[in-house]
Write a protein that holds these residues in place. Structure first.
Motif: not given
Length: 84
Positions: A26, A55-57, A59-61, A64-65, A67-69
Motif C-alpha cells: 500500500i 488506483d484501486y489499491l 483507494s481501499r483499506d 478490504a484488499l 478480503e478480496n485477495y
C-alpha cells in the motif's frame, strides 16, 4: 522497430501485484505508479489497466484488499495461485 523489453524491476512490480496485500504494498503504490508511467515496455492498454489497479489499491483499506485477495486467489479454484 522493436518494442523495448521489460527489465527486472518491471517484472518485480508485476509479481508484487500478485502478492498478498500488506502495508508495504500500500505504501509503495505511488512509487510503483510513477515507475509504471515511464515504463515503455508495456503497451498502452496494459499500462492503463495497471494504473487503474494501482488506483484501486490506493483507494481501499488494507482489510478490504486482503478480503478480496482471499476470495479471488484462495477460494477461487480457477484463479488459485497454488501450483502442484
Amino acid at each position: 522497430m522493436f518494442a523495448p523489453r521489460p527489465n527486472g524491476l518491471t517484472f518485480r512490480l508485476l509479481a508484487a501485484c500478485l502478492e498478498y496485500p500488506d502495508d508495504t504494498l500500500i505504501h509503495s503504490v505511488g512509487e510503483a505508479r510513477a515507475y509504471l508511467q515511464g515504463e515503455r515496455a508495456l503497451r498502452g492498454e496494459t499500462r492503463e489497466r495497471l494504473l487503474r489497479f494501482f488506483d484501486y489499491l490506493g483507494s481501499r483499506d488494507l482489510l478490504a484488499l486482503q478480503e478480496n485477495y482471499v476470495a479471488l486467489f484462495d477460494r477461487g479454484r480457477a484463479t488459485s495461485l497454488h501450483l502442484f
